[in-house]
Write an enzyme that holds these catalytic residues in place. Sequence first.
Site: not given
Length: 570
Positions: A436, A444, A449, A453, A479
Amino acid sequence: MPHETLLDNQGWFKKLARRFGPGHVVNTCFLIVMLFSTLLTWREVMILKDAYVASQRNHLGSVANVLDRQLQFNMDRLIFLRNGMHEALVAPLAFSALQSAVTQFEQRRVRHFWQLELDKRRTLPLYGVSDQFVARTTLLSRESRDLANELTATLELGYLARLARSSAMLTLETMYVSRSGFYLSTLPTAYGSDIVSRYYQYVTQPWFIEQSQRRNPQRGVRWFTSAQPYVTDEQKKVTASLPLDHDNYWYGVLAMDIPVASLQRFLRDAAEKDIEGEYQLYDNHLRLLTDSAPEQQTANTLNDRERALLAREIEKDTLGGLRLGTHYVSWERLDHFDGVLLRVHTLREGIQGNFGSISIALTLLWVLFTAMLLISWGVIRHIVKNMFVLQNSLQWQAWHDPLTRLYNRGALFEKASRLAKRYREARQPFSVIQLDLDYFKSVNDRFGHQAGDRVLSHAAGLIGSTIRAHDIAGRVGGEEFCIVLPGATKAQALQIAERIRQRINDKEILVTKSTTLRISASMGISSAEEYGDYDFEQLQSLADKRLYYAKQSGRNRICASDATQEREKK
């Protein structure tokens, strides 16, 4: 009503057109034409095959009949000698010479070896051993009340054996071996200790021992070939033996040795006009005895697998054929020999023959016709190819996460479950890493965003370039990533996880035109070797639990065991 019916018909035709479009129509027509042309060609091939098999059997049958007649002649002679000796045993002749021979036997029976001979020109000598030699084994016995009759019958057999000699015979030696310690043979024995050794050799041979009433209750002719290698000064041979009985008492064995060299010469002469194929004679254990191949040519012998296949077929019938690689083997059991005669026809011989020429012409016609159909099918093949490309693209999209280009959750779980099952059956290690990204939500929130990404894609690329070729990785949540390590122990998984952690932590990411960002990852590791559990969902759940603890312990670290957790708590 008619208007409604028309609409229904149009709908039905549209459905049919959608299901069977132009491509399907062309494919269907091609398949139908291809099917019928193949069926017609196949029918011709089967007719040709049946004719070929019949031809092979006819060639084999002619040679087998000639060989069988010759063996029958020898077996009839052996049975004739047995019947003649049986009559002499039941009703012995009252000749003074025979009575004198009985008297000489009584005088010499205690000697280590002895010999009786009536007339050198008309009969064969009788050789024997002592009472003491006979008493050594229960197989031999001189307790028969008809011992004198057996002795005179054996001497009479000497007349018959000498008279029955013929140049047409295949036999090397004909002999009678008695359980009472004497024998008669068409091959002379030098007077001396050779008599004892030769008698011992006779009574220890399988063709003598296996003729007891218990081992041969049918009391018929039996064939024997030695399983041991032959000595250099003795030619290879097969032996036919027949027991002599009267009033349920076993007196001895009449036997006939046939040299394998004689069988080979006869087989080559019988197959001389047959320029194709090779004939091979095998015994009842499928050991090769001889063949018709010229001396300068190597025989096409069968290997162990081919002999096993042939043995199964021979058990079902007395004759038949079998395709073994590039050879076609037709076989037939002989009536007067406990063995089988084979005809081996090679592919090269088949092609050079008449059937080969017809087969080649038939194949060329079918190939030309098929080529014409394939050319007309080329356009449709191009369409189908495009459809496959589209299908593969859709399949890839169904199995992969478009952002990270790793497996999605469903695909990962399905592939990992199959791998876990396979490695459980092989009892090999299997490990899972749950990863993670730390503080991803803040990325974010701060940069948007698109930056998030970019971080996910960057992390996925680092994971994919770090793991081994046979490992699989997938994105299982926002994630969160899961890495499956088949064949990796817990220690190896820890090393891989550490490399991934360092690479992610060492790389900076350009999230905006003027801003770079360094991220970190926390990981949990589980392995099947810990609890012997190969259930992937359980392993993934355990790794996720340890991932959670790694985050609680400060992030950017790896948790690989519950013991580590307990130690950190203390």
